[in-house]
Design a protein around this motif. Structure first.
Motif, PDB file in Angstrom:
ATOM      1  N   UNK A 142       5.066   2.704   5.946  1.00 14.17           N
ATOM      2  CA  UNK A 142       2.696   2.300   5.816  1.00 14.17           C
ATOM      3  C   UNK A 142       3.186   0.614   6.100  1.00 14.17           C
ATOM      4  N   UNK A 143       3.837   0.151   4.559  1.00 15.38           N
ATOM      5  CA  UNK A 143       3.418  -0.910   4.394  1.00 15.38           C
ATOM      6  C   UNK A 143       3.385  -1.635   5.176  1.00 15.38           C
ATOM      7  N   UNK A 187      10.750  10.695   2.971  1.00 15.51           N
ATOM      8  CA  UNK A 187      10.101  10.299   1.455  1.00 15.51           C
ATOM      9  C   UNK A 187      10.696   9.089   1.341  1.00 15.51           C
ATOM     10  N   UNK A 198       1.169   5.593   0.988  1.00 17.78           N
ATOM     11  CA  UNK A 198       0.396   6.596   1.585  1.00 17.78           C
ATOM     12  C   UNK A 198       0.026   7.265   0.781  1.00 17.78           C
ATOM     13  N   UNK A 208       0.053  12.878   3.350  1.00 11.73           N
ATOM     14  CA  UNK A 208       0.911  12.862   4.234  1.00 11.73           C
ATOM     15  C   UNK A 208       2.097  13.354   4.881  1.00 11.73           C
ATOM     16  N   UNK A 209       2.525  13.574   4.132  1.00 16.44           N
ATOM     17  CA  UNK A 209       3.336  14.378   4.159  1.00 16.44           C
ATOM     18  C   UNK A 209       3.936  16.058   4.882  1.00 16.44           C
ATOM     19  N   UNK A 240       0.786  -0.845   0.123  1.00 16.55           N
ATOM     20  CA  UNK A 240       0.513   0.004   0.163  1.00 16.55           C
ATOM     21  C   UNK A 240       0.769   1.228  -0.418  1.00 16.55           C
ATOM     22  N   UNK A 282       8.874   6.348   4.376  1.00 20.56           N
ATOM     23  CA  UNK A 282       7.187   6.210   4.592  1.00 20.56           C
ATOM     24  C   UNK A 282       6.406   5.533   3.781  1.00 20.56           C
ATOM     25  N   UNK A 283       7.025   4.936   2.824  1.00 23.28           N
ATOM     26  CA  UNK A 283       5.584   3.874   2.220  1.00 23.28           C
ATOM     27  C   UNK A 283       6.034   2.372   3.012  1.00 23.28           C
TER      28      UNK A 283
END
Lengths: 239, 232
Positions: free
Chosen positions: B52-53, B45, A57, A61-62, A55, B48-49
């Motif tokens: 989150x994942x 940056x 974001x 989000x930032x 998934x 973050x993903x």
């Protein structure tokens, strides 16, 4: 090699953790065992599934992170994140200073100092340009000691430009052409208790204005972020 | 303080980003330690993903996962001074995230009766993000359905197996790094990953035989690869 052991080896082989001797053993087993080959293929597909469905974001989000980070930094510096978000316990901190013995003592000293200070008996003559006559400078300074909030000639925060000032017998200051008086009709009454109340009211008013300022700043940040997003996406907000 | 374009300590913003993009995570965190906020933005940056994942597959709740992702990154910034380059930066970040997730799950298990009146939407119920540059919405919906199934399957793996499994499969941490993050012995890490893989395979086995899904998977992989090559 039995299938159980081969499957345990397979997991390590996927991560390139299997020593060469065991790898050869595993390869030999896979050549002969269709079930383990299928197992191997399943593990590889499972890994692909996990990676491809990771998934992401949302873009927002930032800036939400930036806001939260700023809040956290304020909190770690001992400040309230936003005064209107105070909890009950932090809210007491605003009132707390008025209830401690040290601050009461300080207030008493201030009150006594104001009470003992000499009063100016005559209104101060002020020239059209706002400058005090040289002969009245001493008297003005005496008054200005008790008028730190609105400023006089001696104050570093005094208003510039032509201002009509006069000081009454009680020490109250009236400002003629002041653009805004911020609701302050008077400064010091001469009564120490009343003046303490004035100080407290001004502090509370200052806090309220600060709260409003923080709220406006917060709204501006939100709107800026929305505008940035709208710009980058080429979307019409329709508002 | 006014800087002209030439005098600005970071150069132009685009140049600053390009400058930071070429740095290793470990170099960036050193700059964060020196107080450079842009270096933190670059790290955020990058991670973050990934965070989150990992967290979403642990807690299953997108709103909570986003909160914990924020919390992890904020802790990285606030406690940057505690990082020492004896471990990789990714190991440190995932240690923070894992501890936060464990604490949250422990809290949840202590208070199981406290249910939210506004339950977080399931992954497939979330509105499509208009910023998502997907040409075909039906492809996005299919991807979300698939992601939902995979997330369900992952979430049903017991927690003690799930953490090393996700750190390996999704985050591609080495066994030694997983050992540092989880505090487990190397042999335990190895066997837990093996067990979790086996369990995951059993859970998604019907999908693994589905030809349509495998075609879809290839399409998704191709799109992800294309996005990686051309992020614009």
């Amino acid at each position: 090699m039995r299938c159980n052991k081969a499957r345990h080896f397979l997991s390590q082989a996927m991560d390139e953790q299997l020593p060469p001797a065991e790898t050869r053993e595993l390869d030999a087993h896979l050549d002969d065992c269709a079930a383990c080959r299928e197992y191997c293929s399943d593990l590889a597909t499972g890994r692909r599934l996990l990676k491809s469905t990771a998934p992401a974001l949302p873009d927002s989000f930032e800036w939400r992170l930036q806001i939260k980070l700023n809040q956290a930094l304020r909190q770690s510096a001992g400040e309230t994140a936003y005064p209107w978000q105070e909890t009950e316990s932090t809210g007491r901190r605003w009132v707390g200073p008025f209830t401690t013995s040290a601050s009461l003592g300080l207030a008493a000293v201030l009150a006594l100092a104001m009470f003992l200070a000499p009063y100016s008996q005559t209104p101060l003559p002020v020239s059209a340009s706002g400058n005090l006559a040289a002969g009245d400078q001493v008297a003005a300074n005496q008054v200005s000691d008790r008028l730190p909030l609105l400023g006089t000639q001696a104050s570093p925060f005094s208003f510039s430009g032509p201002v009509q000032r006069s000081v009454s017998r009680e020490g109250a200051l009236r400002i003629g052409s002041q653009p805004r008086n911020f609701g302050l009709e008077r400064a010091w009454s001469g009564n120490p208790l009343e003046d303490l109340m004035t100080i407290q009211n001004l502090r509370l008013r200052n806090q309220r204005l600060n709260n409003q300022l923080y709220q406006y700043q917060h709204q501006i940040r939100l709107l800026r972020a929305r505008l940035d997003r709208a710009d980058s996406n080429g979307l019409d907000l329709g508002e | 303080m006014n800087f002209s374009r030439e005098e600005h300590p970071y150069g132009t913003p685009a140049a600053a980003r390009a400058d930071l993009a070429g740095l290793r995570d470990e170099d960036l965190i050193v700059r964060v330690q020196e107080g450079e906020r842009k270096a933190f933005d670059e790290l955020a940056a990058r991670y973050k993903n990934r965070l989150f994942s990992f967290i979403l597959r642990m807690v299953k709740d997108p709103v909570l996962a986003e909160e914990l992702t924020q919390e992890t990154l904020i802790r990285v910034y606030i406690h940057a001074a505690k990082y020492r380059e004896i471990a990789r930066f990714s190991t440190w970040v995932f240690t923070i995230a894992t501890n936060l997730v464990r604490n949250k799950m422990r809290q949840r298990s202590r208070r199981p009766l406290l249910l939210s009146l506004n339950p977080a939407p399931a992954d497939d119920e979330m509105p499509l993000d208009p910023a998502d540059p997907v040409a075909d919405p039906s492809e996005e919906i299919q991807r979300r359905e698939l992601a939902s199934v995979i997330n369900e399957a992952t979430a049903s793996i017991p927690e003690k197996y799930r953490i090393p499994f996700l750190l390996r499969e999704v985050e591609q941490l080495s066994y030694e790094e997983i050992q540092q993050v989880t505090g487990l012995k190397l042999g335990t890490v190895r066997s837990r990953i093996n067990r979790a893989r086996n369990r995951f395979r059993q859970l998604v086995k019907p999908l693994l035989r589905d030809e349509t899904l495998l075609e879809e998977l290839e399409m998704i992989e191709a799109r992800v690869a294309a996005e990686k090559d051309d992020p614009s």
